[in-house]
Motif scaffolding. Structure first.
Motif, mmCIF file in Angstrom:
data_model
loop_
_atom_site.group_PDB
_atom_site.id
_atom_site.type_symbol
_atom_site.label_atom_id
_atom_site.label_comp_id
_atom_site.label_asym_id
_atom_site.label_seq_id
_atom_site.Cartn_x
_atom_site.Cartn_y
_atom_site.Cartn_z
ATOM 1 N N TRP A 159 83.811 -25.608 -15.128
ATOM 2 C CA TRP A 159 83.546 -27.016 -14.812
ATOM 3 C C TRP A 159 84.262 -27.416 -13.519
ATOM 4 O O TRP A 159 83.719 -28.194 -12.723
ATOM 5 C CB TRP A 159 83.974 -27.912 -15.962
ATOM 6 C CG TRP A 159 82.913 -28.050 -17.010
ATOM 7 C CD1 TRP A 159 81.573 -28.238 -16.815
ATOM 8 C CD2 TRP A 159 83.090 -27.999 -18.431
ATOM 9 N NE1 TRP A 159 80.915 -28.308 -18.016
ATOM 10 C CE2 TRP A 159 81.814 -28.169 -19.023
ATOM 11 C CE3 TRP A 159 84.207 -27.842 -19.256
ATOM 12 C CZ2 TRP A 159 81.623 -28.189 -20.406
ATOM 13 C CZ3 TRP A 159 84.015 -27.858 -20.630
ATOM 14 C CH2 TRP A 159 82.746 -28.024 -21.194
ATOM 15 N N SER A 163 82.606 -29.038 -10.123
ATOM 16 C CA SER A 163 83.123 -30.273 -9.537
ATOM 17 C C SER A 163 83.583 -30.072 -8.097
ATOM 18 O O SER A 163 83.220 -30.847 -7.196
ATOM 19 C CB SER A 163 84.291 -30.789 -10.387
ATOM 20 O OG SER A 163 84.906 -31.888 -9.779
ATOM 21 N N PRO A 184 82.145 -33.240 -14.382
ATOM 22 C CA PRO A 184 82.669 -31.887 -14.647
ATOM 23 C C PRO A 184 84.175 -31.791 -14.473
ATOM 24 O O PRO A 184 84.829 -30.998 -15.148
ATOM 25 C CB PRO A 184 81.921 -31.001 -13.655
ATOM 26 C CG PRO A 184 81.385 -31.926 -12.626
ATOM 27 C CD PRO A 184 81.142 -33.229 -13.300
ATOM 28 N N LEU A 187 85.488 -32.996 -17.780
ATOM 29 C CA LEU A 187 85.264 -31.980 -18.813
ATOM 30 C C LEU A 187 86.223 -30.804 -18.636
ATOM 31 O O LEU A 187 86.764 -30.283 -19.614
ATOM 32 C CB LEU A 187 83.811 -31.493 -18.759
ATOM 33 C CG LEU A 187 82.746 -32.503 -19.194
ATOM 34 C CD1 LEU A 187 81.349 -31.967 -18.913
ATOM 35 C CD2 LEU A 187 82.886 -32.821 -20.687
ATOM 36 N N GLY A 188 86.428 -30.387 -17.396
ATOM 37 C CA GLY A 188 87.367 -29.293 -17.151
ATOM 38 C C GLY A 188 88.780 -29.666 -17.542
ATOM 39 O O GLY A 188 89.516 -28.843 -18.105
#
Length: 280
Positions: A159, A163, A184, A187-188
């Motif tokens: 992710w 990004s 992302p 999320l990461g």
């Protein structure tokens, strides 16, 4: 004790399990009484990290050991993430080069994360580390606690790849930046904090422990602190999909820098941990 109690380890039936530490469904540590009356202790993290063969050279140069590459790659990735938010660097190289600095750093994170996953799934099948298994590039081992932090962190690095690569594109509008850069990244960051928490409880053999003399404890502490900082940075870096404004850019940069320092320290400590794990 039968192997079904905690696959994939193969434990001789003559070994008597005396003590066990569990967190939820996961076994993180066990102590055994052997046939000769001696005692052997197994722990999840030490098991996967202590079986690598180290040379007689300095511990800071072990290129044949997977753990050494994990440490070096994480350290480089962390350094580049920290460098990217240094104002003087960003001003000197320009916005585009600065964005590429983060993307290259994320590739080092991804490489290190995958090697860490390989280290986990290819750990020896017995507590003593003598029964080798065929080397594999992927395995599904949900019953093992170390499978989860290594796997989840690897997913988080992907992710970050998405990004940071999107951030190198100057033509993104506000909505695209929100979807392709911020989401992302968030999320990461969530994946990293989940992975770091699981690694923490793996080392602590519970929800909390104070072990300042244990290098593994310092590693997971630094990584957990770094993950918290990354998550704060992700919240602060929220991109408004209507006007493209970043919510709290100075806080986002500070969180990224602190997180990078945490992971850099944790990466450097992985090297002396290799020696201490191999000595047990």
């Amino acid at each position: 004790m039968r192997t079904a109690a905690r696959a994939p380890l193969r434990v001789p039936e003559s070994w008597l399990a005396e003590e066990r530490s569990k967190v939820g469904p996961f076994v993180t540590r066990e102590a055994y009484r052997l046939e000769d009356g001696s005692r052997r202790e197994w722990s999840s993290r030490r098991h996967r990290k202590g079986h690598e063969r180290l040379t007689d050279h300095t511990v800071f140069w072990q290129p044949r050991a997977l753990g050494w590459w994990i440490a070096v790659l994480f350290a480089i990735g962390s350094f580049l993430f920290g460098l990217g938010v240094v104002p003087s660097y960003a001003t000197a190289v320009g916005a585009l080069t600065d964005a590429w600095t983060f993307f290259v750093g994320s590739l080092f994170f991804t490489s290190a994360g995958y090697l860490q996953f390989l280290q986990a799934i290819n750990a020896p099948a017995d507590p003593g580390g003598t029964q080798r298994i065929a080397f594999r590039l992927f395995a599904w081992q949900p019953h093992r606690i170390d499978f989860w932090p290594c796997g989840i962190q690897s997913l988080g690095t992907l992710w970050f790849n998405v990004s940071t690569f999107a951030a190198t594109r100057s033509a993104l509008d506000a909505e695209q930046a929100h979807k392709m850069v911020w989401r992302p990244d968030m999320l990461g960051s969530i994946a990293f904090i989940v992975a770091s928490w699981l690694a923490w409880i793996e080392v602590c053999h519970g929800w909390f422990a104070w072990r300042p003399r244990d290098v593994s404890w310092w590693i997971v502490s630094a990584n957990l602190g770094g993950s918290i900082a990354f998550l704060i940075s992700a919240f602060a870096a929220y991109i408004d999909p209507h006007n493209g404004q970043v919510w709290r850019l100075p806080l986002a940069n500070l969180g990224t820098f602190v997180g990078a320092v945490g992971f850099f320290v944790g990466a450097l400590l992985l090297i002396p941990e290799m020696r201490s794990a191999a000595a047990e």
